[in-house]
Structure formats: structure tokens, C-alpha cells
Design a protein around this motif. Structure first.
Motif, PDB file in Angstrom:
ATOM      1  N   GLN A   1       2.522  -7.958 -49.599  1.00 54.62           N
ATOM      2  CA  GLN A   1       3.603  -7.833 -50.563  1.00 54.62           C
ATOM      3  C   GLN A   1       3.052  -7.906 -51.992  1.00 54.62           C
ATOM      4  N   ALA A   2       2.179  -8.864 -52.198  1.00 56.17           N
ATOM      5  CA  ALA A   2       1.579  -9.023 -53.514  1.00 56.17           C
ATOM      6  C   ALA A   2       0.797  -7.772 -53.906  1.00 56.17           C
ATOM      7  N   ALA A   3       0.129  -7.175 -52.921  1.00 55.93           N
ATOM      8  CA  ALA A   3      -0.672  -5.987 -53.214  1.00 55.93           C
ATOM      9  C   ALA A   3       0.202  -4.762 -53.504  1.00 55.93           C
ATOM     10  N   CYS A   4       1.386  -4.747 -52.917  1.00 57.63           N
ATOM     11  CA  CYS A   4       2.254  -3.565 -53.035  1.00 57.63           C
ATOM     12  C   CYS A   4       3.101  -3.558 -54.299  1.00 57.63           C
ATOM     13  N   VAL A   5       3.605  -4.745 -54.640  1.00 61.48           N
ATOM     14  CA  VAL A   5       4.576  -4.806 -55.729  1.00 61.48           C
ATOM     15  C   VAL A   5       4.011  -4.165 -56.993  1.00 61.48           C
ATOM     16  N   GLY A   6       4.804  -3.300 -57.561  1.00 61.29           N
ATOM     17  CA  GLY A   6       4.401  -2.672 -58.808  1.00 61.29           C
ATOM     18  C   GLY A   6       3.702  -1.335 -58.647  1.00 61.29           C
ATOM     19  N   GLN A   7       3.244  -1.052 -57.410  1.00 62.50           N
ATOM     20  CA  GLN A   7       2.585   0.239 -57.220  1.00 62.50           C
ATOM     21  C   GLN A   7       3.606   1.370 -57.337  1.00 62.50           C
ATOM     22  N   ALA A   8       3.215   2.439 -57.992  1.00 61.66           N
ATOM     23  CA  ALA A   8       4.100   3.593 -58.133  1.00 61.66           C
ATOM     24  C   ALA A   8       4.217   4.298 -56.787  1.00 61.66           C
ATOM     25  N   VAL A   9       5.412   4.775 -56.472  1.00 60.22           N
ATOM     26  CA  VAL A   9       5.597   5.507 -55.229  1.00 60.22           C
ATOM     27  C   VAL A   9       5.000   6.906 -55.381  1.00 60.22           C
TER      28      VAL A   9
ATOM     29  N   GLY B   1      11.669   8.708 -54.377  1.00 58.19           N
ATOM     30  CA  GLY B   1      12.258   8.994 -55.683  1.00 58.19           C
ATOM     31  C   GLY B   1      12.427   7.759 -56.546  1.00 58.19           C
ATOM     32  N   THR B   2      12.465   6.551 -55.933  1.00 56.51           N
ATOM     33  CA  THR B   2      12.506   5.370 -56.786  1.00 56.51           C
ATOM     34  C   THR B   2      11.118   5.219 -57.408  1.00 56.51           C
ATOM     35  N   GLY B   3      11.058   4.594 -58.547  1.00 56.71           N
ATOM     36  CA  GLY B   3       9.807   4.568 -59.282  1.00 56.71           C
ATOM     37  C   GLY B   3       8.687   3.773 -58.634  1.00 56.71           C
ATOM     38  N   ALA B   4       8.972   2.503 -58.324  1.00 59.07           N
ATOM     39  CA  ALA B   4       7.879   1.637 -57.877  1.00 59.07           C
ATOM     40  C   ALA B   4       8.310   0.772 -56.701  1.00 59.07           C
ATOM     41  N   LEU B   5       7.304   0.254 -55.996  1.00 56.30           N
ATOM     42  CA  LEU B   5       7.587  -0.663 -54.886  1.00 56.30           C
ATOM     43  C   LEU B   5       7.923  -2.035 -55.457  1.00 56.30           C
ATOM     44  N   THR B   6       9.014  -2.620 -54.960  1.00 64.17           N
ATOM     45  CA  THR B   6       9.368  -3.972 -55.388  1.00 64.17           C
ATOM     46  C   THR B   6       9.577  -4.835 -54.157  1.00 64.17           C
ATOM     47  N   GLU B   7       9.637  -6.147 -54.392  1.00 66.83           N
ATOM     48  CA  GLU B   7       9.861  -7.078 -53.301  1.00 66.83           C
ATOM     49  C   GLU B   7      11.136  -6.711 -52.544  1.00 66.83           C
ATOM     50  N   ALA B   8      12.172  -6.380 -53.339  1.00 64.77           N
ATOM     51  CA  ALA B   8      13.466  -6.106 -52.723  1.00 64.77           C
ATOM     52  C   ALA B   8      13.440  -4.817 -51.909  1.00 64.77           C
ATOM     53  N   ASN B   9      12.885  -3.742 -52.489  1.00 64.70           N
ATOM     54  CA  ASN B   9      12.964  -2.485 -51.758  1.00 64.70           C
ATOM     55  C   ASN B   9      11.954  -2.378 -50.606  1.00 64.70           C
ATOM     56  N   MET B  10      11.058  -3.360 -50.499  1.00 66.62           N
ATOM     57  CA  MET B  10      10.127  -3.352 -49.371  1.00 66.62           C
ATOM     58  C   MET B  10      10.527  -4.289 -48.237  1.00 66.62           C
ATOM     59  N   ALA B  11      11.587  -5.056 -48.459  1.00 64.08           N
ATOM     60  CA  ALA B  11      11.914  -6.131 -47.511  1.00 64.08           C
ATOM     61  C   ALA B  11      12.046  -5.631 -46.070  1.00 64.08           C
ATOM     62  N   ASP B  12      12.794  -4.545 -45.893  1.00 68.13           N
ATOM     63  CA  ASP B  12      12.992  -4.030 -44.530  1.00 68.13           C
ATOM     64  C   ASP B  12      11.669  -3.603 -43.903  1.00 68.13           C
ATOM     65  N   ALA B  13      10.869  -2.924 -44.714  1.00 59.98           N
ATOM     66  CA  ALA B  13       9.594  -2.434 -44.206  1.00 59.98           C
ATOM     67  C   ALA B  13       8.703  -3.587 -43.766  1.00 59.98           C
ATOM     68  N   LEU B  14       8.665  -4.626 -44.575  1.00 60.59           N
ATOM     69  CA  LEU B  14       7.792  -5.744 -44.244  1.00 60.59           C
ATOM     70  C   LEU B  14       8.285  -6.491 -43.011  1.00 60.59           C
ATOM     71  N   LYS B  15       9.601  -6.447 -42.790  1.00 59.85           N
ATOM     72  CA  LYS B  15      10.148  -7.040 -41.573  1.00 59.85           C
ATOM     73  C   LYS B  15       9.596  -6.297 -40.346  1.00 59.85           C
TER      74      LYS B  15
END
Ligand SMILES: Nc1nc2c(ncn2[C@@H]2O[C@H](COP(=O)(O)OP(=O)(O)OP(=O)(O)O)[C@@H](O)[C@H]2O)c(=O)[nH]1
Ligand SMILES: Nc1nc2c(ncn2[C@@H]2O[C@H](COP(=O)(O)OP(=O)(O)OP(=O)(O)O)[C@@H](O)[C@H]2O)c(=O)[nH]1
Ligand SMILES: [Mg+2]
Ligand SMILES: [Mg+2]
Lengths: 307, 304
Positions: free
Chosen positions: B56-64, B18-32
């Protein structure tokens, strides 16, 4: 004895310099800081210690650092050594006759392909001979091309008694004959070299069980020693290997080979943590004398670059 | 263990629905979680770190995407990056004839077996392969190659007396060419990358026979050491390809990513058993899902 120790150190010197190079300054007189802690984490991971051991060592050093912000690299290294020593407590295998069982004492060398079983068989037999004990080796890898010739060639070079058949022969039958020969010649030790096999192959694991059953027709206690030969340059899969071999064969010991390179064999610490199978020897080269008893203290100190 | 990354990631990213896009912050746990998965697959520490940064660079900004969970979406992106990295370069051997191939690597990695496997494969494709046994050190190493060569009906040459490996290689090459061979494979002794004498020796062998392909044969279960090994062999010899062996076991094979990252050299074949027929071309997709410990998610996202 001194020369053995020296050889151990020489072998691990390259290991040490690799880790010390990573953490340069860290274990010198320098004070610990956030950057050096990161370097330490990297050094521990790249030694194949895995998450558990790395986390444990880091946690204790961080805790000490919190208590004493002036903590020096050398003190941090001592803490690391202490943790590793504690983790490895009881891990040193010392070879002895298994109580209540007679001669020959049988050692089965098992492990995945190319780990160093045949070479270790030769080295260990050589060591027994030098120590004044009698030994016979059995060429039970009847599968791999020239595996029999490889052990025969070692036997000629080191003047070892050997029982061998030909490629394609029944490996269990060779083991049976070798035991009989060892018994009638009054040998102290029989070392059985087996074919390399991946732990995931049920049919090949069954062949090992058959070798064991056949040996037990001669002596219900045989093989008293069931050793897994682990390539020290492999990673976490070594732990899976050990688990499966242990389940199906009941391991009594480990040998870690190829520690003369820059690999630090950290996966074996993981094996010890999970299975508590003692480590008997480490392999430090391809020559007969390149086999040393495992010392947890030496290993721990070598890892952290302490004398 | 194999499916756990998918599960963990799905958990770590559930909150993103439901959040709009992937960001560095909201992916942190996943990338861990991804980092932990790579490390437990034996990917080298710094290789894993750099790879995560790329993802991370590839993900940031992509719409969920609506149709799949964000976890699955990230897995897909990671998988694609991994396939791209692993699959760079051609898996084909050079087409040139005569083709000279030098096989190198650590002790027991599978060089001799892979030499015979490669010979068999090329023979099946119509080539006239010839193998030269240059391992004068390991007891019965020459016998091993000779037996395999006979079994596969490959040309064979070695010398059980000489101590001069480059000269052995030169004579082997001349013998092969005289017998009208068009692929010549040189099996060498196992050596540590820090053994300066033996590295010098194989450099001289290279100078003597001027191979078109220099293949590093590496155990698929190698640990963190893979980086040091690959780098040193590449620096010394200039590798042109890799063969990963013993992938018939359950190793995750993260070393492949480490080796690929530090050398950039293509993975050409994989060994999947002791028999000479147990040899396959390399498919990056399969290895990627093996390293990540998943498979189904990718196709799930593909369909969405
Ligand atoms: N540098 C180094 N090489 C070793 C050591 N132990 C064994 N080797 C080498 O590793 C390679 C494989 O050793 P082997 O003894 O043939 O291994 P194995 O487990 O019997 O192999 P398979 O029977 O084919 O499964 C050989 O080239 C050995 O010379 C060691 O401690 N250090
Ligand atoms: N299961 C499995 N075993 C393999 C594979 N490739 C090689 N082997 C086995 O691994 C062991 C070592 O293979 P070799 O070809 O002798 O390795 P090497 O690199 O020539 O060894 P050295 O010459 O001693 O350095 C043997 O037991 C082979 O049968 C593979 O893809 N899968
Ligand atoms: Mg062997
Ligand atoms: Mg070989």
C-alpha cells in the motif's frame, strides 16, 4: 482408555496453549470487544482453518455479541466449539470390518512424500496387536532409499509379521504376495505401506491403481480401506492432495500426523468439509503408542482451550 | 484458481481507470483480494498483513498508467515487492573450504534427500563432498543416507551404536577431513521446534562441529506453522539459509514468504522431485508469481 484420552490431551496441550496464548483473556472471564474479535480471527487463520471455517465461526460469535454486548470470552469459546462440532459432525472414523467382505481386511496407506505413512503403518499394526488382532504389514515402497529397511526395522522392533522385497522390486507384486501370506496365515488385517507421491504425478498415481488392481485379483473388495495420511503441519495444499487422491483412488479415511507440534491441522477440517472423508486417527509423536482415535469433540474443545 | 487473482484484481480496480492516482481508498478492494490470495497460498496471517501494508505504501501516489489497467499495475507493484522480499540475500553457499553445512528441520521435510542432492550438486562443481549421518533415531535413517551417498559417490560416515550425537558429528568431521573432503554435510534427525531436548541436542552438535552454513529444510507446502518453526530454529541455531522442498507439486508455496519474513535468511535451493538430480537454484521471480497465482500480467505490464 483413560490414558489414551490423556495422551490426546497432552499432545494437543501445546496446540491449545498456542491458540490460548494468542487469544489470552479472550477465552477467560473478559468481555468480548472489537480487539478480541480481531485476535480471534488471527488465531483461527493461523490454525489453517481457511476462509470458510474461520468466517463461519467468526460470524456466529459476532452475531451472539451483537445480541449480547456483555458476551464473555468463555461463552464465545463455547460458540466456537459448537460451530466446529457441527462442521465436524460425522467426521469420526471408527474402524470396522467392511460388511460383506472377508479376511484379511486390507488398509492401504497412501499420501505425499514424508507425511508419515510408514510410521503410521507401524503404529497401527502395533495397536492391532495390542487389541488382540492379527496383522501383517507389506513394504510396498520399493522406490525410496531404505524405505524397505525402515519398515523392516519397525517390524523387528514391534515383532510384526512383514512381507518385503528389495528396492526396485515391483510394488504391486509385493502387495500380491503379502495378501497371499496374510490369507494363508489367517490374518485379520493387512496394512500396505506405499511410497510417497505427489498427487500431481500421473505416472506415480497409476502405480497406486496397479497395486489396487493386483490386490483385487485376490479379493475384489481389497483394499477395503484406502487411507490418506496427511501431515498436520501442511496448509491448504492438503485439500488439493485429498481431492486428487480421492478422485483416483476413492479414499475411505484420513489420518492426520504430527499434531504433537504446535500446528493445529486445520486444513483437515477443510478436507472434511469438501470431501466428507472420515478422520480415523491422529499422530502425536514418533513412538508406537503415539496414535490416537480422532475425537471431534476433543479436537474442538482443545482448539478453543476448553477442558 | 491460479489465474483468479489477476481477474479479481482487474475487476476490483476497473473503476480506477481514468482516475489520476492510486490512493489508499481506491485500492482498498484490490488489496482485500490480494490478502485473500496470500492467505489461500498459506502465507502467514500477520506476514500477509504486513506485506499488504508495504504494498500500500509503495502504491499510494503512483499515477495510473494509461496503457494497462490499474489492476495490472497494482499486480506489478505487488509482484515487484514480493520478488524483492523473497530474493534478498545471496543464494550462493559460502565459498569457504572446508565448508561445513548443518541440515535441520521438521520430520519428513526432506533433509536426508536434500543432503544427498546438495552433495551431488557440489561434486559436479568440483568439490569433494562428504556426508555425516547424525539421525540416530528414525529407523533406517542412516541406511537411507548411506545408500544415497554410495549412489552419488560421496564420502560417508555414521555410527549405528552411539547415543551421543555431538560426538558422532565430531568423529564424522575428523573422518571427513582425514579423507581430504572439502565440503562436509551433516544430516540430522527431524525434530519439532518445541522439543526442547532435541533442540538442545542439535545446539550441542552445532557447538561441536561449528558449521559455516546452517540450512533449514522446509516443506514447500507448510501451512501457518511455518512461522513458528522458522522463528524457533533461527533463534536456537542462527540459520544461514533455507531449502524449500517438494515444489514439484502444485503447492502455492506461501510458507516461503512467511519463513523469509521472520528470519530474513536467504532461500538457497529448491527441491523439485525425489531424485537426487531434482534440485535447483532459487529464483525469486518464479516463486513470486506462483504465490500470487499469476505470471502473464507481469510481463504484460513490463511491456507497456
Ligand atoms: N512428531 C511426529 N513425527 C512423526 C509423526 N508421524 C511420523 N513422524 C515422523 O515423520 C517423518 C516421516 O515419517 P515416515 O513415516 O517416514 O513418512 P512416510 O510418509 O512414510 O515418508 P515417505 O515414505 O518418504 O513418503 C519421520 O521422521 C517420522 O518419525 C507424528 O505423529 N509426530
Ligand atoms: N516430490 C518430492 N519429494 C521429495 C523432495 N525432497 C524430498 N522428497 C521426499 O520426501 C520424503 C521425505 O524425505 P527425507 O529426505 O527422508 O526427509 P527427512 O527430512 O530426512 O525426514 P526425517 O529424517 O524422517 O525427518 C521422501 O519420500 C523423499 O523422497 C522433493 O523436492 N520433491
Ligand atoms: Mg514411507
Ligand atoms: Mg532424514
Amino acid at each position: 482408555m483413560f490414558s489414551l484420552f490423556k495422551k490426546f490431551k497432552e499432545g494437543l496441550t501445546k496446540t491449545v496453549s498456542a491458540i490460548a496464548a494468542k487469544t489470552q483473556g479472550l477465552f477467560g472471564g473478559r468481555k468480548i470487544d472489537a480487539a478480541s474479535l480481531d485476535e480471534l480471527e488471527e488465531a483461527l487463520y493461523t490454525a489453517d482453518f481457511g476462509v470458510e471455517t474461520t468466517t463461519e465461526i467468526l460470524a456466529e460469535i459476532k452475531q451472539a455479541y451483537k445480541k449480547d454486548p456483555a458476551l464473555q470470552g468463555r461463552q464465545a469459546a463455547e460458540i466456537g466449539v459448537a460451530v466446529l462440532r457441527r462442521v465436524l459432525e460425522g467426521s469420526e472414523g471408527r474402524l470396522d470390518v467392511v460388511a460383506g467382505t472377508g479376511k484379511p481386511q486390507v488398509i492401504a496407506m497412501i499420501g505425499v512424500n514424508g507425511s508419515g505413512k510408514t510410521t503410521t503403518t507401524a503404529k497401527l499394526a502395533h495397536k492391532f496387536k495390542i487389541d488382540g488382532q492379527s496383522v501383517l504389514v507389506a513394504a510396498c515402497d520399493t522406490f525410496r532409499a531404505a524405505a524397505v529397511e525402515q519398515l523392516k526395522s519397525w517390524a523387528t522392533r514391534l515383532e510384526l509379521d512383514i512381507v518385503a522385497s528389495h528396492t526396485g522390486a515391483d510394488s504391486a507384486a509385493v502387495a500380491f504376495d503379502a495378501w497371499q501370506a496374510a490369507k494363508s496365515r489367517g490374518k485379520d488385517w493387512l496394512i500396505v505401506d506405499t511410497a510417497g507421491r505427489l498427487h500431481t504425478k500421473a505416472n506415480l498415481m497409476e502405480e497406486l491403481a496397479k497395486i489396487r488392481r493386483v490386490l483385487q485379483k485376490n479379493d475384489p473388495a481389497a483394499p477395503q480401506h484406502r487411507w490418506l495420511v496427511v501431515d498436520g503441519s501442511l496448509g491448504a495444499n492438503s485439500i488439493e492432495q485429498a481431492k486428487v487422491f480421492h478422485q483416483s483412488f476413492g479414499l475411505t479415511g484420513l489420518i492426520v500426523t504430527k499434531l504433537d507440534g504446535t500446528s493445529r491441522g486445520g486444513a483437515v477440517v477443510g478436507i472434511w468439509r469438501q470431501l466428507k472423508i472420515p478422520i480415523y486417527f491422529i499422530g502425536l509423536g514418533e513412538q508406537p503408542e503415539d496414535l490416537q482415535p480422532f475425537s471431534a469433540e476433543n479436537y474442538a474443545r482443545a482448539i478453543f482451550g476448553l477442558e | 484458481m491460479f489465474e483468479s487473482l489477476t481477474e479479481k484484481l482487474t475487476g476490483a480496480l476497473r473503476s480506477l481507470r481514468g482516475t489520476g492516482a492510486l490512493t489508499e481508498a481506491n485500492m482498498a478492494d484490490a488489496l482485500k483480494e490480494v490478502r485473500a490470495a496470500l492467505l489461500s497460498a498459506d502465507v502467514h496471517f500477520t506476514v500477509a498483513r504486513d506485506f499488504i501494508a508495504r504494498v500500500q505504501a509503495a502504491c499510494v501516489g503512483q499515477a495510473v498508467l494509461k496503457s494497462v489497467s490499474p489492476g495490472q499495475q497494482v499486480v506489478k507493484i505487488i509482484n515487484d515487492e514480493l520478488v524483492k522480499l523473497l530474493g534478498e540475500g545471496t543464494t550462493e553457499l559460502a565459498a569457504k573450504r572446508p565448508l561445513k553445512v548443518l541440515m535441520v528441520g521438521l520430520h519428513g521435510s526432506g533433509k536426508t534427500t536434500s543432503t544427498a542432492k546438495l552433495g551431488k550438486l557440489l561434486k559436479k562443481k568440483g568439490a569433494r563432498p562428504f556426508v555425516v549421518g547424525c539421525d540416530i533415531y528414525r529407523p533406517a535413517a542412516i541406511d537411507q543416507l548411506e545408500i544415497l551417498a554410495k549412489q552419488e559417490e560421496l564420502g560417508f560416515y555414521s555410527d549405528r551404536v552411539t547415543k551421543d550425537v555431538p560426538a558422532l558429528g565430531t568423529t564424522g568431521l575428523a573422518t571427513a577431513l582425514a579423507q581430504n573432503a572439502d565440503v562436509i554435510l551433516f544430516d540430522t534427525a527431524g525434530r519439532l521446534q518445541i522439543d526442547t531436548d532435541l533442540i538442545e541436542e542439535v545446539k550441542k552438535l552445532k557447538a561441536a562441529v561449528t558449521p559455516d552454513e546452517i540450512i533449514l529444510v522446509a516443506d514447500g507446502a507448510l501451512g501457518q506453522e511455518a512461522v513458528n518453526v522458522a522463528k524457533a530454529f533461527h533463534d536456537a541455531l542462527g540459520l544461514t539459509g533455507l531449502i524449500l522442498t517438494k515444489l514439484d507439486g502444485d503447492t502455492r508455496g506461501g510458507a516461503a514468504l512467511s519463513i523469509k519474513s521472520v528470519t530474513g535468511v536467504p532461500i538457497k535451493f529448491i527441491g523439485v522431485g525425489e531424485k537426487t538430480a531434482d534440485f535447483e537454484p532459487f529464483y525469486p521471480e518464479r516463486l513470486a508469481s506462483r504465490i500470487l497465482g499469476m505470471g502473464d500480467v507481469v510481463s504484460l505490464v513490463e511491456r507497456a
